[in-house]
Scaffold this motif. Sequence first.
Motif, short mmCIF file in Angstrom:
data_model
loop_
_atom_site.label_atom_id
_atom_site.label_comp_id
_atom_site.label_asym_id
_atom_site.label_seq_id
_atom_site.Cartn_x
_atom_site.Cartn_y
_atom_site.Cartn_z
N VAL A 136 0.85 -1.19 0.00
CA VAL A 136 0.00 0.00 0.00
C VAL A 136 0.89 1.24 0.00
O VAL A 136 1.80 1.36 0.82
CB VAL A 136 -0.94 0.02 1.22
CG1 VAL A 136 -1.79 1.30 1.22
CG2 VAL A 136 -1.85 -1.21 1.23
N ILE A 137 0.61 2.16 -0.92
CA ILE A 137 1.36 3.41 -0.99
C ILE A 137 0.43 4.56 -0.61
O ILE A 137 -0.71 4.64 -1.09
CB ILE A 137 1.96 3.61 -2.40
CG1 ILE A 137 2.58 4.99 -2.53
CG2 ILE A 137 0.97 3.36 -3.49
CD1 ILE A 137 3.29 5.22 -3.86
N PHE A 138 0.91 5.42 0.27
CA PHE A 138 0.15 6.58 0.72
C PHE A 138 0.70 7.81 0.00
O PHE A 138 1.86 8.18 0.18
CB PHE A 138 0.24 6.73 2.24
CG PHE A 138 -0.45 5.62 2.98
CD1 PHE A 138 -1.76 5.77 3.40
CD2 PHE A 138 0.19 4.42 3.21
CE1 PHE A 138 -2.42 4.73 4.06
CE2 PHE A 138 -0.45 3.37 3.87
CZ PHE A 138 -1.75 3.53 4.29
N ILE A 139 -0.17 8.44 -0.81
CA ILE A 139 0.26 9.51 -1.71
C ILE A 139 -0.30 10.85 -1.25
O ILE A 139 -1.49 10.95 -0.91
CB ILE A 139 -0.20 9.22 -3.15
CG1 ILE A 139 0.35 7.86 -3.63
CG2 ILE A 139 0.24 10.32 -4.10
CD1 ILE A 139 -0.14 7.46 -5.01
N GLU A 140 0.56 11.85 -1.27
CA GLU A 140 0.19 13.23 -0.99
C GLU A 140 -0.35 13.40 0.43
O GLU A 140 -1.35 14.09 0.65
CB GLU A 140 -0.81 13.75 -2.04
CG GLU A 140 -0.73 15.25 -2.22
CD GLU A 140 -1.54 15.76 -3.41
OE1 GLU A 140 -2.17 16.81 -3.26
OE2 GLU A 140 -1.52 15.11 -4.48
N GLY A 141 0.32 12.76 1.37
CA GLY A 141 -0.09 12.90 2.77
C GLY A 141 1.03 13.37 3.69
O GLY A 141 0.86 13.39 4.90
N GLY A 142 2.18 13.74 3.13
CA GLY A 142 3.30 14.14 3.96
C GLY A 142 4.01 12.94 4.57
O GLY A 142 3.63 11.78 4.35
N LEU A 143 5.04 13.22 5.38
CA LEU A 143 5.90 12.16 5.92
C LEU A 143 6.15 12.26 7.41
O LEU A 143 6.36 11.23 8.06
CB LEU A 143 7.27 12.20 5.20
CG LEU A 143 7.29 12.00 3.69
CD1 LEU A 143 8.70 12.24 3.17
CD2 LEU A 143 6.81 10.62 3.32
N ALA A 144 6.16 13.47 7.97
CA ALA A 144 6.68 13.66 9.33
C ALA A 144 5.87 12.89 10.38
O ALA A 144 6.39 12.58 11.45
CB ALA A 144 6.71 15.15 9.68
N TRP A 145 4.63 12.58 10.08
CA TRP A 145 3.77 11.87 11.03
C TRP A 145 4.08 10.38 11.11
O TRP A 145 3.67 9.71 12.07
CB TRP A 145 2.30 12.05 10.64
CG TRP A 145 1.98 11.66 9.23
CD1 TRP A 145 2.01 12.46 8.12
CD2 TRP A 145 1.58 10.37 8.75
NE1 TRP A 145 1.66 11.75 6.99
CE2 TRP A 145 1.38 10.47 7.35
CE3 TRP A 145 1.35 9.13 9.37
CZ2 TRP A 145 0.98 9.39 6.57
CZ3 TRP A 145 0.95 8.04 8.59
CH2 TRP A 145 0.77 8.19 7.20
N VAL A 146 4.79 9.84 10.13
CA VAL A 146 4.98 8.39 10.07
C VAL A 146 5.77 7.85 11.27
O VAL A 146 5.34 6.88 11.92
CB VAL A 146 5.61 7.96 8.73
CG1 VAL A 146 5.84 6.45 8.70
CG2 VAL A 146 4.74 8.39 7.56
N PRO A 147 6.94 8.43 11.63
CA PRO A 147 7.65 7.92 12.81
C PRO A 147 6.82 8.00 14.08
O PRO A 147 6.78 7.05 14.88
CB PRO A 147 8.89 8.81 12.90
CG PRO A 147 9.10 9.32 11.52
CD PRO A 147 7.72 9.50 10.95
N HIS A 148 6.12 9.13 14.27
CA HIS A 148 5.28 9.29 15.47
C HIS A 148 4.23 8.20 15.56
O HIS A 148 4.03 7.59 16.61
CB HIS A 148 4.60 10.67 15.44
CG HIS A 148 3.27 10.70 16.13
ND1 HIS A 148 3.15 10.71 17.51
CD2 HIS A 148 2.01 10.71 15.63
CE1 HIS A 148 1.87 10.73 17.83
NE2 HIS A 148 1.16 10.73 16.71
#
Length: 368
Positions: free
Chosen positions: A245-257
């Motif tokens: 699954v690819i998440f497009i146009e949602g930014g990145l900074a929230w992923v580690p959190h």
Amino acid sequence: MDLAPTKSKSSSIIDCDFHQTLKSFEDLKPYLPRVWWPRLCAPEATLPITIFKPIPLSRRDASPGKGLPPGSDPQYAIEDALNRYNISKAVLTGSLLTVSAHNNPDYAAAIASAFNDYTLDHWIPTDDRFLASILVATQDPVLAAREIDRLGSHPKVVQVLLPVGSREPFGQRRFYPIYEAAVRNNLVVAIHGGGEGDGINPPISAVGQPTTNFERHNILAIHHMSQLNSIVCEGVFETFPTLKVIFIEGGLAWVPHLMWRMDKNFRGMRNEVPWLKKKPSEYIIEHCRFTTQPIEEPENHELIQMLSMMRAEKTVLFATDYPHWDNDSPTFVLNKLPGELRRRIAYENAAELYELNHSHLEKEGVSR
């Protein structure tokens, strides 16, 4: 790894978010049952948009002229983007990303199907660098699965495209026919921003509708977070172990959190999800991918640190979001990255995800 950014150009770039659009909704008539034709004359063909956006969605300078919308002429887009930036492949993600917010599931499915056929007829033949997505309306997953099976064997189709806005989280079992069809056709599932707060979908935020587009735009990533959280926690990747699954146009900074929070809570509440055999972060790193645009813009050392936290050498793909107003050029994003990470994000991660031939990409990148 050397953390100093490099200025040299990558030999190949795969753009994972390239928006093609219609010249007008009349373009869909040859592909749409006549019963739906009158709706095409209505504003936005009755596809719902609920909030005023003072900045036009697409850049005016990306228009091919003659009053045509930006992104509506493939030959112009080829020169303006593919050739300008030496893009080896561009995954087309379309412009009808509120289709899953429509109140009529049959009309929504028909529009999605017509747009897919339009893309395969009018965009894919113009340049071998274009790759196609199958847009589906998520209101009726059975109809969506039929659309995937109808087009899934096309050699230029690489993924199924779902707008992120939905009435229910995508991990729930009623969406399984979509995942079954994607796996059956060896396709990636892409979840792209669109439809948040529109039509039949819940409000843009968890506390109601915002007043301005600025407020809306700041929190769009909560929808990607919610869908990822649902897909992992509901055990979709245990049921479909080959699914990506690819998440497009949602930014990145929230992923580690989100990975850290999910892993922490999993230690205390794993009895609620006995079907999960691994930590949530392990499913995310193994099965999920994220595109750069709209990338957050902290100090460069903080950006590199953020990317390291989310295993970007495996999980992050490059995207321009052409021709939207906030799109990113390769020279802006990729020049911020160290050489090895830059190469992974520029094309290797996407080539692996979509099972493209690396040597073929290298050859194309040099020859064009």
